[in-house]
Write a protein that holds these residues in place. Structure first.
Motif, PDB file in Angstrom:
ATOM      1  N   ILE A 158      36.414 -28.694 -12.557  1.00 43.44           N
ATOM      2  CA  ILE A 158      36.592 -29.590 -11.406  1.00 43.44           C
ATOM      3  C   ILE A 158      36.422 -28.811 -10.102  1.00 43.44           C
ATOM      4  CG2 ILE A 158      38.267 -30.993 -10.138  1.00 43.44           C
ATOM      5  CD1 ILE A 158      39.385 -31.855 -12.913  1.00 43.44           C
ATOM      6  N   LEU A 159      37.023 -27.627 -10.018  1.00 47.10           N
ATOM      7  CA  LEU A 159      36.909 -26.821  -8.797  1.00 47.10           C
ATOM      8  C   LEU A 159      35.469 -26.444  -8.492  1.00 47.10           C
ATOM      9  CD1 LEU A 159      39.911 -24.340  -8.906  1.00 47.10           C
ATOM     10  CD2 LEU A 159      39.452 -26.068  -7.171  1.00 47.10           C
ATOM     11  N   PHE A 198      49.223 -24.891  -2.548  1.00 53.01           N
ATOM     12  CA  PHE A 198      48.949 -24.959  -1.109  1.00 53.01           C
ATOM     13  C   PHE A 198      47.577 -24.385  -0.772  1.00 53.01           C
ATOM     14  CE2 PHE A 198      53.746 -24.850  -0.298  1.00 53.01           C
ATOM     15  CZ  PHE A 198      53.803 -26.223  -0.079  1.00 53.01           C
ATOM     16  N   MET A 199      47.257 -23.255  -1.378  1.00 52.93           N
ATOM     17  CA  MET A 199      45.990 -22.578  -1.061  1.00 52.93           C
ATOM     18  C   MET A 199      44.780 -23.346  -1.581  1.00 52.93           C
ATOM     19  SD  MET A 199      47.274 -18.679  -1.673  1.00 52.93           S
ATOM     20  CE  MET A 199      45.745 -17.884  -1.231  1.00 52.93           C
ATOM     21  N   LEU A 200      44.971 -24.125  -2.636  1.00 55.71           N
ATOM     22  CA  LEU A 200      43.857 -24.905  -3.172  1.00 55.71           C
ATOM     23  C   LEU A 200      43.412 -26.010  -2.224  1.00 55.71           C
ATOM     24  CD1 LEU A 200      44.830 -25.331  -6.934  1.00 55.71           C
ATOM     25  CD2 LEU A 200      42.847 -24.088  -6.036  1.00 55.71           C
ATOM     26  N   VAL A 201      44.356 -26.607  -1.514  1.00 58.57           N
ATOM     27  CA  VAL A 201      44.004 -27.810  -0.749  1.00 58.57           C
ATOM     28  C   VAL A 201      44.055 -27.648   0.765  1.00 58.57           C
ATOM     29  CG1 VAL A 201      44.560 -29.423  -2.595  1.00 58.57           C
ATOM     30  CG2 VAL A 201      46.341 -28.758  -0.996  1.00 58.57           C
ATOM     31  N   PHE A 202      44.735 -26.636   1.263  1.00 60.76           N
ATOM     32  CA  PHE A 202      44.827 -26.482   2.713  1.00 60.76           C
ATOM     33  C   PHE A 202      44.035 -25.275   3.182  1.00 60.76           C
ATOM     34  CE2 PHE A 202      48.888 -28.629   1.597  1.00 60.76           C
ATOM     35  CZ  PHE A 202      48.615 -29.848   2.214  1.00 60.76           C
ATOM     36  N   ARG A 235      39.043 -30.766  -4.861  1.00 59.08           N
ATOM     37  CA  ARG A 235      40.223 -29.909  -4.703  1.00 59.08           C
ATOM     38  C   ARG A 235      41.503 -30.673  -5.024  1.00 59.08           C
ATOM     39  NH1 ARG A 235      40.047 -26.275   0.618  1.00 59.08           N
ATOM     40  NH2 ARG A 235      39.111 -28.074   1.607  1.00 59.08           N
ATOM     41  N   TRP A 236      41.565 -31.944  -4.624  1.00 52.90           N
ATOM     42  CA  TRP A 236      42.767 -32.738  -4.914  1.00 52.90           C
ATOM     43  C   TRP A 236      42.861 -33.044  -6.409  1.00 52.90           C
ATOM     44  CZ3 TRP A 236      46.622 -33.028  -1.619  1.00 52.90           C
ATOM     45  CH2 TRP A 236      46.355 -32.782  -0.267  1.00 52.90           C
ATOM     46  N   SER A 237      41.728 -33.299  -7.041  1.00 53.29           N
ATOM     47  CA  SER A 237      41.718 -33.536  -8.492  1.00 53.29           C
ATOM     48  C   SER A 237      42.126 -32.267  -9.240  1.00 53.29           C
ATOM     49  CB  SER A 237      40.333 -33.987  -8.954  1.00 53.29           C
ATOM     50  OG  SER A 237      39.971 -35.195  -8.328  1.00 53.29           O
TER      51      SER A 237
END
Length: 174
Positions: free
Chosen positions: A21-22, A134-138, A30-32
């Motif tokens: 997914i990434l 946090f680091m994945l999405v922001f 990113r949200w998935s």
């Protein structure tokens, strides 16, 4: 096969799903990926609870559970390093701690000792997983730096604690 082991295997199976997914990089990827990572992370707590509460602790579970955690976290951190959101030396410090504690446990086993998971190790795992979320999405540089400091701090603290609490392992038989 116990329910606890099935949960651990589900966590392992979610790791490639998370990575695909990434790297697929579709809108909302990113949200998935975050959702998959959270589900995988929650199974860590859930399988431990099920194993203890329903007396399903097994040697397979003792082996697979920490391995699944390490693979999940390392996979996420490798992605973060690859996309420039994590410094490679922070990942190296995390991996060094994991190898060192695993080596300590191996030496202890040879002496007939078992080193149980320390509370600081559980805090380290939880803090690392939250920071990865946090680091994945922001994309806030200050948040990225703060998360890396938290990951590094909890990693170093728990690693040092393992060695201090178990220093007698090294004064055993030569």
């Amino acid at each position: 096969m116990t329910t606890a082991t099935k949960l651990t295997l589900a966590r392992i199976a979610l790791i490639p799903v998370f990575l695909v997914i990434l790297y697929w990089d579709f809108p909302g990827a990113r949200w998935s990926a975050l959702l998959v990572f959270i589900i995988a992370s929650v199974t860590d707590t859930l399988d431990g609870y099920v194993a203890r509460h329903y007396h399903q602790v097994s040697n397979v579970g003792k082996f697979l559970d920490p391995l699944a955690d390490k693979i999940l976290v390392a996979a996420a951190m490798c992605y973060l390093v690859g996309c420039g959101k994590m410094w490679a030396w922070v990942l190296a410090a995390v991996l060094l701690r994991e190898f060192a504690v695993s080596g300590l446990r191996l030496v202890a086993v040879e002496q007939g000792q078992v080193i149980a998971a320390a509370w600081s190790g559980k805090v380290k795992t939880a803090a690392t997983m939250v920071c990865i979320c946090f680091m994945l999405v922001f994309d806030f540089p200050w948040l990225t730096i703060l998360c890396q400091i938290v990951i590094l701090g909890t990693t170093l603290y728990s690693g040092v604690e393992y060695f201090i609490k178990n220093k007698t392992v090294f004064v055993g038989k030569p």
